[in-house]
Enzyme design. Structure first.
Site, PDB file in Angstrom:
ATOM      1  CG  HIS A  96      -0.229   0.107   2.531  1.00 11.01           C
ATOM      2  ND1 HIS A  96       0.413  -0.970   3.109  1.00 11.01           N
ATOM      3  CD2 HIS A  96      -0.043   1.152   3.393  1.00 11.01           C
ATOM      4  CE1 HIS A  96       0.941  -0.606   4.262  1.00 11.01           C
ATOM      5  NE2 HIS A  96       0.690   0.682   4.453  1.00 11.01           N
ATOM      6  CG  ASP A  98       1.489   5.032   4.723  1.00 10.81           C
ATOM      7  OD1 ASP A  98       0.938   3.925   4.862  1.00 10.81           O
ATOM      8  OD2 ASP A  98       2.599   5.318   5.232  1.00 10.81           O
ATOM      9  CG  HIS A 252       5.043   1.067   3.123  1.00 10.59           C
ATOM     10  ND1 HIS A 252       4.548   2.256   2.627  1.00 10.59           N
ATOM     11  CD2 HIS A 252       4.440   0.892   4.332  1.00 10.59           C
ATOM     12  CE1 HIS A 252       3.696   2.782   3.490  1.00 10.59           C
ATOM     13  NE2 HIS A 252       3.613   1.970   4.535  1.00 10.59           N
ATOM     14  NE  ARG A 267       2.492   6.363   9.250  1.00 11.41           N
ATOM     15  CZ  ARG A 267       1.442   5.721   8.751  1.00 11.41           C
ATOM     16  NH1 ARG A 267       1.558   4.470   8.346  1.00 11.41           N
ATOM     17  NH2 ARG A 267       0.266   6.320   8.673  1.00 11.41           N
TER      18      ARG A 267
END
Length: 281
Positions: A96, A98, A252, A267
């Site tokens: 995917h 983000d 990723h 993150r």
């Protein structure tokens, strides 16, 4: 000081050594930014970033995003907590890009490894620019100008993320606030000008200009093509690692192969701009 950069793979990735991300001056940050554009995902070993320093580093690229679903740190709401003992992270084991369910998907992310399983938990990244360049010319031309729908519901279904009244209410609010959006299938990188294959299995639901059958067939092909070995790398985490990636041109996948072992990542996500396609002159 000039960065010491060790490329990982021909199409993507580099390790940057002998840098303390707590002590970055404007010149070093400028070199880090340039390295990110060149290598698309860059890694730093043995970092111990506090939350506010992670925020500061991420803000050197732009304003930060607040995620509508994942929990965040109390003293740094821009930093989300990906804790395998607190949140169902199985959806991260899917290729995917983000937050492409947003009109302005993120520019990139700064991810820090806080707790790593003894075995497993690697992350893979793949290059959308390399994937596009490897397509046949006729297919490149066909894809230029096409658009695709991206939908938050594809990766955050109610039956998994709305299991309590509170979580269901929060998720339904996220659905209302993030209706399906349309992005170009091929986007132009706003800084390098390169063409990028901009679809992902996590959020892309259909190609709008094609019939449902044609769309499904082409998307299945593109999902497989985009993540071929030639275009991707696999990163084995160590505690204290920091990764920065360009979300505009990569996908990723975080492997969920560590069972009940504990994995925690922090993150910070950098806001991006509206994706567009501009034919090269």
């Amino acid at each position: 000081m000039t960065l010491h950069i060790q490329p990982i793979q021909a199409n993507i990735g580099a390790v940057i050594e002998n840098v303390d991300l707590n002590l970055t001056d404007p010149q070093i940050l400028s070199e880090i930014h340039a390295a990110l554009l060149q290598y698309q995902v860059i890694f730093f070993r043995n970092q111990q970033l506090q939350a506010q320093q992670q925020v500061k580093l991420a803000k050197s690229f732009g304003q930060l995003h607040i995620h509508p679903i994942y929990p965040s740190m109390k003293d740094a709401p821009e930093v989300i907590i990906l804790d395998s003992h607190e949140t169902d992270l199985r959806d991260n084991e899917l290729w995917h890009t983000d937050v492409t369910f947003s009109h302005t998907p993120p520019l990139g992310c700064v991810l820090q490894a806080i707790k790593i399983p003894e075995v497993g938990g690697d992350t893979l990244w793949t290059s959308g620019t390399a994937a596009f360049k490897a397509l046949p010319e006729a297919l490149q031309q066909k894809l230029r100008g096409l658009t695709a729908t991206h939908d938050i519901r594809k990766s955050f279904p109610l039956e998994r993320f709305g299991t309590t009244p509170e979580s269901r209410e929060k998720l339904e609010a996220s659905f209302r606030n993030n209706p399906p959006v349309i992005h170009p299938v091929i986007r132009s990188h706003p800084e390098t000008g390169e063409d990028i294959l901009f679809i992902n299995e996590g959020f892309t639901t259909r190609i709008n200009e094609l019939s449902e059958t044609e769309s499904e067939t082409l998307l299945d092909f593109l999902f497989d093509h985009a993540v071929k070995t030639d275009f991707h790398l696999r990163w084995k985490w160590q505690q204290g690692d920091v990764a920065i990636w360009d979300n505009r041109c990569t996908q990723h996948k975080a492997l969920f192969d560590y069972g009940d072992a504990h994995r925690i990542m922090h993150r910070a996500t950098i806001n991006g701009t509206v994706p567009y396609y501009q034919q090269a002159s």
